[in-house]
Design an enzyme around this catalytic site. Structure first.
Site, PDB file in Angstrom:
ATOM      1  N   ARG A   1       0.192  -8.922  13.455  1.00 53.26           N
ATOM      2  CA  ARG A   1      -0.384  -7.932  12.530  1.00 53.26           C
ATOM      3  C   ARG A   1      -1.227  -8.628  11.465  1.00 53.26           C
ATOM      4  O   ARG A   1      -2.281  -8.121  11.086  1.00 53.26           O
ATOM      5  CB  ARG A   1       0.727  -7.103  11.881  1.00 53.26           C
ATOM      6  CG  ARG A   1       1.283  -6.056  12.838  1.00 53.26           C
ATOM      7  CD  ARG A   1       2.668  -5.602  12.474  1.00 53.26           C
ATOM      8  NE  ARG A   1       2.753  -5.007  11.170  1.00 53.26           N
ATOM      9  CZ  ARG A   1       3.870  -4.964  10.440  1.00 53.26           C
ATOM     10  NH1 ARG A   1       4.989  -5.498  10.893  1.00 53.26           N
ATOM     11  NH2 ARG A   1       3.875  -4.394   9.264  1.00 53.26           N
TER      12      ARG A   1
ATOM     13  N   LYS B   1       0.831  -1.216   0.000  1.00 51.49           N
ATOM     14  CA  LYS B   1       0.000   0.000   0.000  1.00 51.49           C
ATOM     15  C   LYS B   1       0.865   1.265   0.000  1.00 51.49           C
ATOM     16  O   LYS B   1       0.632   2.182  -0.773  1.00 51.49           O
ATOM     17  CB  LYS B   1      -0.921   0.038   1.234  1.00 51.49           C
ATOM     18  CG  LYS B   1      -1.918  -1.086   1.323  1.00 51.49           C
ATOM     19  CD  LYS B   1      -2.894  -0.861   2.479  1.00 51.49           C
ATOM     20  CE  LYS B   1      -2.235  -0.805   3.844  1.00 51.49           C
ATOM     21  NZ  LYS B   1      -1.709  -2.094   4.331  1.00 51.49           N
TER      22      LYS B   1
ATOM     23  N   ARG C   1      11.866  -6.463   4.886  1.00 52.32           N
ATOM     24  CA  ARG C   1      11.738  -5.021   4.616  1.00 52.32           C
ATOM     25  C   ARG C   1      12.766  -4.190   5.393  1.00 52.32           C
ATOM     26  O   ARG C   1      12.933  -4.362   6.595  1.00 52.32           O
ATOM     27  CB  ARG C   1      10.322  -4.589   5.003  1.00 52.32           C
ATOM     28  CG  ARG C   1      10.064  -3.122   4.835  1.00 52.32           C
ATOM     29  CD  ARG C   1       8.615  -2.848   4.663  1.00 52.32           C
ATOM     30  NE  ARG C   1       7.864  -2.974   5.903  1.00 52.32           N
ATOM     31  CZ  ARG C   1       6.547  -2.738   5.977  1.00 52.32           C
ATOM     32  NH1 ARG C   1       5.876  -2.380   4.897  1.00 52.32           N
ATOM     33  NH2 ARG C   1       5.919  -2.874   7.124  1.00 52.32           N
TER      34      ARG C   1
ATOM     35  N   ARG D   1      -9.288   0.747   9.307  1.00 54.58           N
ATOM     36  CA  ARG D   1      -8.713  -0.568   9.538  1.00 54.58           C
ATOM     37  C   ARG D   1      -9.678  -1.507  10.242  1.00 54.58           C
ATOM     38  O   ARG D   1      -9.343  -2.638  10.530  1.00 54.58           O
ATOM     39  CB  ARG D   1      -7.485  -0.390  10.420  1.00 54.58           C
ATOM     40  CG  ARG D   1      -6.249  -1.091   9.885  1.00 54.58           C
ATOM     41  CD  ARG D   1      -5.127  -0.796  10.859  1.00 54.58           C
ATOM     42  NE  ARG D   1      -3.913  -1.460  10.565  1.00 54.58           N
ATOM     43  CZ  ARG D   1      -2.960  -0.974   9.788  1.00 54.58           C
ATOM     44  NH1 ARG D   1      -3.124   0.160   9.164  1.00 54.58           N
ATOM     45  NH2 ARG D   1      -1.845  -1.642   9.632  1.00 54.58           N
TER      46      ARG D   1
ATOM     47  N   ARG E   1      11.941  -1.715  10.686  1.00 58.13           N
ATOM     48  CA  ARG E   1      10.900  -1.124  11.528  1.00 58.13           C
ATOM     49  C   ARG E   1      10.742  -1.948  12.798  1.00 58.13           C
ATOM     50  O   ARG E   1      10.851  -3.165  12.775  1.00 58.13           O
ATOM     51  CB  ARG E   1       9.570  -1.132  10.765  1.00 58.13           C
ATOM     52  CG  ARG E   1       9.140   0.239  10.324  1.00 58.13           C
ATOM     53  CD  ARG E   1       7.982   0.179   9.387  1.00 58.13           C
ATOM     54  NE  ARG E   1       6.806  -0.489   9.945  1.00 58.13           N
ATOM     55  CZ  ARG E   1       5.643  -0.529   9.323  1.00 58.13           C
ATOM     56  NH1 ARG E   1       5.504   0.046   8.156  1.00 58.13           N
ATOM     57  NH2 ARG E   1       4.622  -1.140   9.865  1.00 58.13           N
TER      58      ARG E   1
HETATM   59  P1  ADP Z   1       1.301  -2.235   8.184  1.00 53.99           P
HETATM   60  O1  ADP Z   1       0.022  -2.054   7.431  1.00 53.99           O
HETATM   61  O2  ADP Z   1       2.440  -2.593   7.289  1.00 53.99           O
HETATM   62  O3  ADP Z   1       1.180  -3.121   9.385  1.00 53.99           O
HETATM   63  P2  ADP Z   1       1.207   0.548   9.103  1.00 53.99           P
HETATM   64  O4  ADP Z   1       2.381   1.421   8.958  1.00 53.99           O
HETATM   65  O5  ADP Z   1       0.012   0.860   8.276  1.00 53.99           O
HETATM   66  O6  ADP Z   1       1.780  -0.884   8.780  1.00 53.99           O
HETATM   67  O7  ADP Z   1       0.739   0.448  10.629  1.00 53.99           O
HETATM   68  C1  ADP Z   1       1.621   0.104  11.673  1.00 53.99           C
HETATM   69  C2  ADP Z   1       0.870   0.007  13.002  1.00 53.99           C
HETATM   70  O8  ADP Z   1       0.245   1.280  13.300  1.00 53.99           O
HETATM   71  C3  ADP Z   1      -0.278  -0.989  13.043  1.00 53.99           C
HETATM   72  O9  ADP Z   1       0.159  -2.303  13.343  1.00 53.99           O
HETATM   73  C4  ADP Z   1      -1.176  -0.386  14.155  1.00 53.99           C
HETATM   74  O10 ADP Z   1      -0.646  -0.665  15.438  1.00 53.99           O
HETATM   75  C5  ADP Z   1      -1.026   1.099  13.937  1.00 53.99           C
HETATM   76  N1  ADP Z   1      -2.102   1.633  13.047  1.00 53.99           N
HETATM   77  C6  ADP Z   1      -1.936   2.145  11.795  1.00 53.99           C
HETATM   78  N2  ADP Z   1      -3.119   2.544  11.284  1.00 53.99           N
HETATM   79  C7  ADP Z   1      -4.061   2.274  12.216  1.00 53.99           C
HETATM   80  C8  ADP Z   1      -5.477   2.432  12.295  1.00 53.99           C
HETATM   81  N3  ADP Z   1      -6.191   2.951  11.285  1.00 53.99           N
HETATM   82  N4  ADP Z   1      -6.099   2.034  13.434  1.00 53.99           N
HETATM   83  C9  ADP Z   1      -5.412   1.510  14.464  1.00 53.99           C
HETATM   84  N5  ADP Z   1      -4.083   1.319  14.458  1.00 53.99           N
HETATM   85  C10 ADP Z   1      -3.399   1.695  13.356  1.00 53.99           C
END
Ligand code: ADP
Length: 217
Positions: A171, A13, A127, A88, A160
Site C-alpha cells: 500500500r 485521514k 491499528r 488516488r 483490518r
Molecule cells: P488506506 O488509505 O489506509 O490504505 P483505505 O481505507 O483508504 O485505506 O483503502 C483501502 C483499500 O481500498 C486500498 O488499499 C485500495 O485497495 C482500495 N481503495 C480505496 N480507495 C480507492 C480508490 N480511490 N481507488 C482505488 N482503490 C481504492
C-alpha cells in the site's frame, strides 16, 4: 466546504475526517469504507474489489468512480464533504472534475496530511478497531485505559484484513507511485495546503482546522 484529503495510508485521514464531520456540517466520503461495505454485503463489485484490497493494490478506477458518482449527487452533501481516499491517482483526479461539474460543485481545498514513513509503519501495524464501540485504537500508541475500556465492554481488538506487514508495504509503494503525483498536480492548480500530520490527533486537528481557515469548536 468541499475538501479532498491526500495522505499515505496511516496518515490519519479517516480520523481527522471523522472529527471535521462531527464539528462542521460536512459528510465524509471514504472510498475505502464504501468498498469495505460492498465487500461485507458480498455484492459482485465487492467480491471483485476484495482481491485487490487484500493485496494492497488499487481497485479499478471504474468501480471507485461508480461509487463516488452515486454519492456526489446526493442531497445530504449540501453542507459540504470530505473526499477521503479519493482521488488516488491522476486519472481519478481528472475523472472527478466532470462529475463535480455535472452537479455544479467544485473543490475548495486539497489538504495533504504529511507523516514520516517509519511512523506510518507503526501506526498501520498497530491499528485496531474495537468490535463493540467501533473506536479506532492503536496497540503502540493508545493509552492502556482506552484499550482496557474496549476489552472490559466485552469487545475484541479487530485488525483490518489489509493491515498485515506485506500488504502494508504494498500500500505504501502504491501510494508513492500512484497517489503522490497528485501532490504536484494540486500544487500546480494552487489548491494544495500541507498539514504536519505528526503528533497527537488533537494537535493535527488544530493544525488542520487552522489550515482550512475554519474556526475551532
Ligand atoms: P488506506 O488509505 O489506509 O490504505 P483505505 O481505507 O483508504 O485505506 O483503502 C483501502 C483499500 O481500498 C486500498 O488499499 C485500495 O485497495 C482500495 N481503495 C480505496 N480507495 C480507492 C480508490 N480511490 N481507488 C482505488 N482503490 C481504492
Amino acid at each position: 466546504m468541499r475538501i479532498v484529503f491526500l495522505g499515505a495510508p496511516g496518515s490519519g485521514k479517516g480520523t481527522q475526517a471523522q472529527r471535521l464531520t462531527a464539528d462542521f456540517s460536512m459528510v465524509q466520503l471514504s472510498t475505502g469504507d464504501l468498498l469495505r461495505e460492498a465487500v461485507r454485503a458480498g455484492t459482485p463489485l465487492g467480491l471483485q474489489a476484495k482481491k485487490r484490497m487484500d493485496a494492497g493494490e488499487l481497485v479499478s478506477d471504474d468501480i471507485v468512480l461508480a461509487l463516488i458518482r452515486e454519492k456526489l449527487g446526493s442531497p445530504e452533501l449540501r453542507g459540504g464533504f470530505i473526499l477521503d481516499g479519493f482521488p488516488r491517482n491522476v486519472s481519478q483526479a481528472q475523472a472527478l472534475e466532470p462529475v463535480l461539474a455535472e452537479t455544479g460543485q467544485r473543490i475548495d481545498a486539497v489538504v495533504l496530511i504529511d507523516v514520516d514513513l517509519d511512523i506510518l509503519m507503526k501506526r498501520l501495524t498497530g491499528r485496531r478497531t474495537c468490535s463493540v464501540t467501533g473506536k479506532l485504537l492503536n496497540i503502540h500508541f493508545s493509552p492502556q485505559a482506552e484499550i482496557d475500556a474496549c476489552l472490559q465492554a466485552g469487545g475484541e481488538l479487530l485488525q483490518r484484513a489489509d493491515d498485515n506487514e506485506q500488504t502494508i508495504g504494498n500500500r505504501l509503494r502504491v501510494y508513492r507511485e500512484q497517489t503522490e503525483p497528485l501532490v504536484q498536480h494540486y500544487q500546480r492548480a494552487g489548491q494544495l495546503r500541507v498539514v504536519d500530520g505528526e503528533g497527537t490527533a488533537d494537535e493535527v486537528y488544530a493544525r488542520l482546522v487552522n489550515a482550512l481557515g475554519l474556526r475551532a469548536k
